[in-house]
Design a protein around this motif. Structure first.
Motif, PDB file in Angstrom:
ATOM      1  N   HIS A  33      -3.885  -5.011 -28.431  1.00  0.00           N
ATOM      2  CA  HIS A  33      -4.440  -6.367 -28.491  1.00  0.00           C
ATOM      3  C   HIS A  33      -4.782  -6.812 -27.072  1.00  0.00           C
ATOM      4  O   HIS A  33      -3.956  -6.658 -26.168  1.00  0.00           O
ATOM      5  CB  HIS A  33      -3.401  -7.312 -29.100  1.00  0.00           C
ATOM      6  CG  HIS A  33      -3.860  -8.724 -29.247  1.00  0.00           C
ATOM      7  ND1 HIS A  33      -3.625  -9.678 -28.286  1.00  0.00           N
ATOM      8  CD2 HIS A  33      -4.543  -9.338 -30.213  1.00  0.00           C
ATOM      9  CE1 HIS A  33      -4.140 -10.831 -28.682  1.00  0.00           C
ATOM     10  NE2 HIS A  33      -4.699 -10.652 -29.848  1.00  0.00           N
ATOM     11  N   GLU A  38      -0.699  -5.936 -31.607  1.00  0.00           N
ATOM     12  CA  GLU A  38      -0.867  -6.734 -32.822  1.00  0.00           C
ATOM     13  C   GLU A  38      -0.360  -5.903 -33.997  1.00  0.00           C
ATOM     14  O   GLU A  38      -0.778  -4.758 -34.178  1.00  0.00           O
ATOM     15  CB  GLU A  38      -2.337  -7.099 -33.030  1.00  0.00           C
ATOM     16  CG  GLU A  38      -2.588  -7.928 -34.248  1.00  0.00           C
ATOM     17  CD  GLU A  38      -4.037  -8.350 -34.399  1.00  0.00           C
ATOM     18  OE1 GLU A  38      -4.317  -9.117 -35.322  1.00  0.00           O
ATOM     19  OE2 GLU A  38      -4.881  -7.911 -33.600  1.00  0.00           O
ATOM     20  N   SER A  78      -5.617 -22.419 -24.206  1.00  0.00           N
ATOM     21  CA  SER A  78      -4.658 -21.532 -24.865  1.00  0.00           C
ATOM     22  C   SER A  78      -4.711 -20.153 -24.216  1.00  0.00           C
ATOM     23  O   SER A  78      -5.674 -19.815 -23.525  1.00  0.00           O
ATOM     24  CB  SER A  78      -4.937 -21.432 -26.367  1.00  0.00           C
ATOM     25  OG  SER A  78      -6.216 -20.901 -26.608  1.00  0.00           O
ATOM     26  N   TYR A  79      -3.655 -19.381 -24.448  1.00  0.00           N
ATOM     27  CA  TYR A  79      -3.612 -18.037 -23.888  1.00  0.00           C
ATOM     28  C   TYR A  79      -2.725 -17.156 -24.752  1.00  0.00           C
ATOM     29  O   TYR A  79      -1.906 -17.641 -25.540  1.00  0.00           O
ATOM     30  CB  TYR A  79      -3.102 -18.054 -22.443  1.00  0.00           C
ATOM     31  CG  TYR A  79      -1.658 -18.433 -22.279  1.00  0.00           C
ATOM     32  CD1 TYR A  79      -0.665 -17.454 -22.221  1.00  0.00           C
ATOM     33  CD2 TYR A  79      -1.269 -19.762 -22.179  1.00  0.00           C
ATOM     34  CE1 TYR A  79       0.668 -17.790 -22.069  1.00  0.00           C
ATOM     35  CE2 TYR A  79       0.061 -20.104 -22.025  1.00  0.00           C
ATOM     36  CZ  TYR A  79       1.026 -19.118 -21.969  1.00  0.00           C
ATOM     37  OH  TYR A  79       2.341 -19.458 -21.824  1.00  0.00           O
ATOM     38  N   SER A  80      -2.903 -15.851 -24.595  1.00  0.00           N
ATOM     39  CA  SER A  80      -2.054 -14.873 -25.264  1.00  0.00           C
ATOM     40  C   SER A  80      -1.744 -13.755 -24.287  1.00  0.00           C
ATOM     41  O   SER A  80      -2.657 -13.198 -23.671  1.00  0.00           O
ATOM     42  CB  SER A  80      -2.740 -14.301 -26.503  1.00  0.00           C
ATOM     43  OG  SER A  80      -1.964 -13.239 -27.041  1.00  0.00           O
ATOM     44  N   THR A  81      -0.462 -13.447 -24.161  1.00  0.00           N
ATOM     45  CA  THR A  81      -0.026 -12.340 -23.312  1.00  0.00           C
ATOM     46  C   THR A  81       0.318 -11.109 -24.150  1.00  0.00           C
ATOM     47  O   THR A  81       0.738 -10.095 -23.609  1.00  0.00           O
ATOM     48  CB  THR A  81       1.200 -12.743 -22.483  1.00  0.00           C
ATOM     49  OG1 THR A  81       2.246 -13.131 -23.373  1.00  0.00           O
ATOM     50  CG2 THR A  81       0.881 -13.897 -21.541  1.00  0.00           C
ATOM     51  N   SER A  82       0.146 -11.199 -25.450  1.00  0.00           N
ATOM     52  CA  SER A  82       0.519 -10.111 -26.356  1.00  0.00           C
ATOM     53  C   SER A  82      -0.350  -8.883 -26.131  1.00  0.00           C
ATOM     54  O   SER A  82      -1.568  -8.982 -26.032  1.00  0.00           O
ATOM     55  CB  SER A  82       0.398 -10.556 -27.812  1.00  0.00           C
ATOM     56  OG  SER A  82       1.258 -11.630 -28.073  1.00  0.00           O
ATOM     57  N   GLY A 107      -5.282  -9.440 -24.119  1.00  0.00           N
ATOM     58  CA  GLY A 107      -4.829 -10.770 -23.771  1.00  0.00           C
ATOM     59  C   GLY A 107      -6.035 -11.681 -23.640  1.00  0.00           C
ATOM     60  O   GLY A 107      -7.173 -11.216 -23.491  1.00  0.00           O
TER      61      GLY A 107
END
Length: 122
Positions: free
Chosen positions: A53, A35, A28-32, A55
């Motif tokens: 936030h 928050e 999984s990953y998050s580029t955000s 990444g």
């Protein structure tokens, strides 16, 4: 990796500083970068707060016999690349490994999570 325009999910790869590791699953990953949290009171919704936030890229890796699991705990400024079944590539530079790694011996797996200032989809 050959790209099939109909394939959306499934096969994936993870590389850290140019070394590919066996990916067991749960990638999984998050580029955000932001928050937001809704702020409410007894009289209703007041608005929201906003905080930076980090990444991240995380996944479950397989513990190969020639792998030093403790080396992940020492990773502080690494480049992480993931390649997804749909052809997308996600990169993170100068990332650090968080959490302590714990090997689950029944499946020979452990979880890793890299965080950093920016994770980008390519």
């Amino acid at each position: 990796m050959a790209i099939d325009s109909n394939r959306l999910a499934g096969v994936a790869y993870i590389t850290v500083d140019g070394v590919q590791y066996m990916l067991a699953g749960d990638l999984s990953y998050s580029t955000s970068l932001i928050e937001r949290k809704t702020l409410t009171g007894q009289d209703g919704v007041h608005g929201f707060s906003e905080m930076p936030h980090s990444g991240f890229i995380s996944g479950t890796l397989r513990d190969a016999g020639n792998l030093s699991v403790s080396s992940f705990n020492a990773m502080q400024s690494v480049s992480v690349l993931i390649e997804l079944a749909n052809g997308k590539r996600v990169t993170g530079a100068r990332m650090w490994c968080v959490d302590a790694q714990e090997v689950k011996t029944v499946e020979g797996t452990f979880e890793v999570k890299f965080e950093g200032r920016q994770v980008q989809e390519i």
